[in-house]
Design an enzyme around this catalytic site. Structure first.
Site, short mmCIF file in Angstrom:
data_model
loop_
_atom_site.label_atom_id
_atom_site.label_comp_id
_atom_site.label_asym_id
_atom_site.label_seq_id
_atom_site.Cartn_x
_atom_site.Cartn_y
_atom_site.Cartn_z
N ALA A 92 -2.92 5.12 2.84
CA ALA A 92 -3.03 3.83 3.64
C ALA A 92 -1.90 3.04 3.40
O ALA A 92 -1.27 2.87 2.21
CB ALA A 92 -4.30 3.18 2.77
N GLY A 107 0.97 -1.12 0.01
CA GLY A 107 -0.12 0.07 -0.13
C GLY A 107 0.87 0.99 -0.01
O GLY A 107 1.53 1.43 -0.96
N GLU A 108 0.77 1.80 0.93
CA GLU A 108 1.76 3.18 1.00
C GLU A 108 1.38 4.20 -0.01
O GLU A 108 2.20 4.43 -0.87
CB GLU A 108 3.26 2.93 1.48
CG GLU A 108 3.61 2.22 2.52
CD GLU A 108 5.14 2.18 2.83
OE1 GLU A 108 5.41 3.14 3.74
OE2 GLU A 108 5.79 1.66 2.10
N HIS A 109 0.23 4.48 -0.08
CA HIS A 109 -0.26 5.60 -1.11
C HIS A 109 -1.41 5.96 -0.61
O HIS A 109 -2.37 5.54 0.10
CB HIS A 109 -0.15 4.86 -2.57
CG HIS A 109 -1.19 4.00 -2.76
ND1 HIS A 109 -0.60 2.50 -2.71
CD2 HIS A 109 -2.37 3.87 -2.88
CE1 HIS A 109 -1.64 1.88 -3.29
NE2 HIS A 109 -2.72 2.48 -3.06
N ALA A 110 -2.05 7.07 -1.58
CA ALA A 110 -3.23 7.69 -1.56
C ALA A 110 -3.82 7.55 -2.98
O ALA A 110 -3.03 7.41 -3.78
CB ALA A 110 -3.30 8.88 -0.74
#
Lengths: 148, 148
Positions: free
Chosen positions: B111, B63-66
């Site tokens: 997230a 994840g680690e993005h919006a």
């Protein structure tokens, strides 16, 4: 019992002998695995609903019905299970064993799920919201509708 | 790197402190368990795509993005994992442990998925087809967009 003919049955049902599993893309790297599908594309219809079947005791059978109009697309995400499809003339059994394989069940195909492994998780996409009238739960009625 | 502003970012992002898990219905009997959701209803948007994340090594983070516009809805179907949501001001961490709990991630929420159990299977529904331009992968850029 013959269900009310509120819903128009799909006229032409598919020959199950021509049905094959759909291969979904797999992106696998050090971070793990990812598989995906797009609705109205790899999953060949517009999806309105999903359901997930799990913790099925091995001796139990699920499904055992056909739909007048609803399309379904099945993916076994964990463990495995078998699906028998029947078009009224022929039957074909598939073993679903991985999340990258999908099985499209068109309307007027009798489907039975069985031999779920203890850890089996079956994901189903459906083209319609739940409608009890869309189910054909009596095999004799199904066979009769197949000959119309 | 600041991504091209082709996609209009959602103006008002949600306060993560107000985000809670969605409880999905459960039908449990001797034949096993079934849980379901309807798109544009229990899953609060029209769904165009799904993806499944599995076999994630425990030490890895995903994840680690919006997203600028895309809504996502996450369900952990087997095993468990943690999801940290960040709205630019606050963060909140959820442990997803069962197929009857869904997590809606609106646009402009950062997230991160982590601590996947070995058997974790994460199902994600998305409101749009894949579009690389919809991703915000740089946290500084995300924070900057939050203040606009």
């Amino acid at each position: 019992m013959v269900s009310k003919n509120i819903i128009k049955t799909e006229k032409k049902n598919k020959d199950v002998l021509n049905i094959n599993l759909t291969e979904m893309p797999l992106v696998k790297d050090l971070r793990g695995s990812l598989t995906f599908g797009e609705f109205s594309k790899t999953v060949p219809f517009h999806v309105k609903r999903y359901f997930i079947v799990y913790d099925v005791p091995n001796q139990h059978i699920r499904g055992e019905h056909a739909h007048h109009k609803c399309h379904q697309f099945l993916i076994c995400l964990k463990g495995n299970c078998r699906i028998m499809l029947d078009d009224g003339n022929n039957s074909k059994t598939f073993k679903l064993i991985e999340p990258t394989k999908g099985l499209h069940i068109a309307p007027m195909i009798w489907a039975t799920q069985f031999e779920h492994s203890k850890d089996a998780v079956l994901l189903v996409f459906a083209s319609d919201f739940y409608d009890a009238n869309d189910y054909i739960r009596d095999y004799k009625e199904f066979k009769k509708l197949c000959t119309l």
